[in-house]
Design an enzyme around this catalytic site. Structure first.
Site, mmCIF file in Angstrom:
data_model
loop_
_atom_site.group_PDB
_atom_site.id
_atom_site.type_symbol
_atom_site.label_atom_id
_atom_site.label_comp_id
_atom_site.label_asym_id
_atom_site.label_seq_id
_atom_site.Cartn_x
_atom_site.Cartn_y
_atom_site.Cartn_z
ATOM 1 N N ASN A 7 4.191 -8.822 -93.480
ATOM 2 C CA ASN A 7 4.231 -9.608 -92.238
ATOM 3 C C ASN A 7 4.454 -8.604 -91.105
ATOM 4 O OD1 ASN A 7 4.647 -11.393 -90.188
ATOM 5 N ND2 ASN A 7 6.417 -12.414 -91.104
ATOM 6 N N ARG A 95 0.631 -12.279 -93.996
ATOM 7 C CA ARG A 95 0.894 -13.479 -93.202
ATOM 8 C C ARG A 95 0.182 -13.288 -91.861
ATOM 9 N NH1 ARG A 95 6.425 -16.118 -92.161
ATOM 10 N NH2 ARG A 95 5.787 -17.821 -90.857
ATOM 11 N N HIS A 184 4.530 -22.631 -88.834
ATOM 12 C CA HIS A 184 5.419 -22.792 -89.997
ATOM 13 C C HIS A 184 4.677 -23.465 -91.155
ATOM 14 C CE1 HIS A 184 9.218 -22.851 -87.249
ATOM 15 N NE2 HIS A 184 8.997 -21.638 -87.723
ATOM 16 N N ARG A 245 14.115 -21.337 -77.627
ATOM 17 C CA ARG A 245 12.933 -22.006 -77.051
ATOM 18 C C ARG A 245 13.279 -23.444 -76.674
ATOM 19 N NH1 ARG A 245 8.988 -20.679 -81.923
ATOM 20 N NH2 ARG A 245 10.141 -18.791 -82.427
ATOM 21 N N GLU A 388 8.760 -18.364 -98.142
ATOM 22 C CA GLU A 388 7.417 -18.130 -97.620
ATOM 23 C C GLU A 388 6.764 -16.920 -98.285
ATOM 24 O OE1 GLU A 388 9.375 -18.602 -93.695
ATOM 25 O OE2 GLU A 388 7.413 -19.315 -93.062
#
Ligand code: AMP
Length: 408
Positions: A7, A95, A184, A245, A388
């Site tokens: 990633n 990813r 996600h 956020r 993940e």
């Protein structure tokens, strides 16, 4: 059969090495501050039944090429390595943040895929360029390994138009692909599959609400195993209140901020992505700190938690309406897996929707999948740890085995 999962960020490379014959993680780590004066690699080696062995390397890593070489050297160290040679790694799973509308599932990377990821750069300007660098470097370092892209957006490509199209002039969708993509997806797909295994039912017959609560947070309404709505939008800024956020706000607010305080677009972007959410309301983005402040009597921390959970509760209600029938609510990621208070607040008052949390089960410690709804509940409430990395490794092996001539 060893699979490397990568990633790549703008100044970092996260990696995990799996032995897929035993579905076991052999090593994981993070190379960070790439391109800075002094970089840092944190490498963990996993031995069965023992605590992972940690190694920290301080060294100058000028670019991602050097970073990947450094990671390969750690993985293949003659004494402490977990692979003997580069060819032991049969495939690399990447990813990739944005697959746009082109990628609805995992894909083997070739030149055409590379250029499609490049074309999606305007949709993910911070992520896709780094992902491309990661792919190029991995392909040169492991030339015999299959390179596979697993997209964070792909799971949500099943959204119907009523859920993905914004009510702005249609030409912006046609010309610029302005629409909801959702993110996600790897995590939502991972926990949905685990939920089906736990409930011993085919995923195709299950309706789920998946709630991923980490630093970033999003929800997905999953009908018959397919995502039909999700809270993040064209970008990962939309939806739930997150660490830094804002999530959903009135779309006029950025315009007003420009007018009131003369902020530039870049400053507004920074404000909404890095200075808002829990941090904006109470000054800190880490849920552990927010909770300890609330427990110490900090009113801002208390209201931050109230707003955080209220937003999730509203989305649960909306997704029950979208799904029509609900089998389970799944909590995952750092906060979803570890914070009973948040799980309880998110499900408070939802008994009429069949959603209830048993206080004792919710507080009980444990690993793996845990059921926290009362026995016999209409809707199961589950905690399912997301993995993940393992999901990417499994997708990668699936690609490897589906190739013509693959050994089965
Ligand atoms: P993630 O992005 O999945 O790593 O999740 C990060 C968030 O999870 C942060 O807000 C952490 O404070 C929170 N978190 C992780 N572990 C715990 C824990 N044991 N207790 C409370 N919060 C936690």
């Amino acid at each position: 059969m060893k699979i490397l999962v990568i990633n790549t960020g703008s100044s970092s490379i996260k990696y995990e090495l799996f032995d897929m014959a035993h579905q076991r993680r052999l090593a994981s780590g993070l190379a960070e501050k790439i391109g800075e004066h002094m970089s840092l690699v944190t490498h963990r080696r996993f031995m069965s039944g023992e605590e992972p062995v940690l190694k920290v390397v301080d060294t100058a890593i000028p670019d991602h090429v050097k970073g990947m070489h450094c990671i390969a050297d750690l993985l293949m160290d003659p004494k402490e390595g977990v692979a003997r040679k580069r060819d032991d790694i049969v495939a690399v799973g990447h990813r990739v943040v944005h697959g746009g509308e082109r990628f609805r599932s995992t894909t083997v990377i070739d030149n055409a895929v590379m250029s499609a990821i490049r074309q999606n750069i305007p949709l993910a300007p911070l992520h896709n360029p780094s992902n491309l660098i990661g792919i190029e470097v991995a392909a040169s370092l492991f030339p015999n390994a299959l390179q596979v892209a697993v997209f964070d957006t792909a799971f949500h490509q099943t959204l119907p138009m009523r859920a993905f199209l914004y009510a702005i002039p249609f030409e912006f969708y046609e010309k610029n692909r302005v629409r909801r993509y959702g993110f996600h997806g790897i995590s939502h797909a991972c926990v949905a599959e685990e939920a089906a295994i736990y409930m011993d039912r085919p995923l195709g017959g299950l309706n789920l609400i998946a709630i991923h609560l980490g630093n970033g947070a999003s929800m997905a309404a999953i009908q018959g195993g397919k995502s039909i709505d999700t809270s993040m939008g064209m970008t990962p800024l939309a939806g739930l209140v997150m660490g830094t956020r804002s999530g959903d706000i009135d779309p006029s607010i950025p315009l007003l901020l420009g007018g009131i305080s003369g902020m530039s677009l870049k400053e507004i972007d920074e404000l909404l992505n890095r200075e808002s959410g829990l941090k904006g309301i109470c000054g800190t983005n880490d849920m552990r700190d927010v909770i300890s402040r609330m427990e110490a009597g900090d009113e801002r921390a208390a209201i931050a938690i109230d707003i955080y959970a209220y937003r999730i509760r509203k989305y649960i209600g909306a997704y029950v309406a979208a799904l029509e029938r609900l089998d389970a609510v799944v909590f995952t990621a750092g906060i979803g897996e570890n914070v009973p208070l948040i799980r309880a607040l998110c499900c408070r008052g939802l008994k009429r929707l069949g959603i209830e949390v048993d206080p004792e089960r919710n507080l009980a410690a444990g690993n793996g999948v845990r059921e926290i709804s009362p026995a016999g509940s209409e809707v199961k409430v589950l905690i399912i740890p997301t993995d993940e990395g393992l999901k990417i490794a499994r997708e990668t092996i699936r690609m490897l085995e589906s190739r013509p001539g693959a050994r089965r």
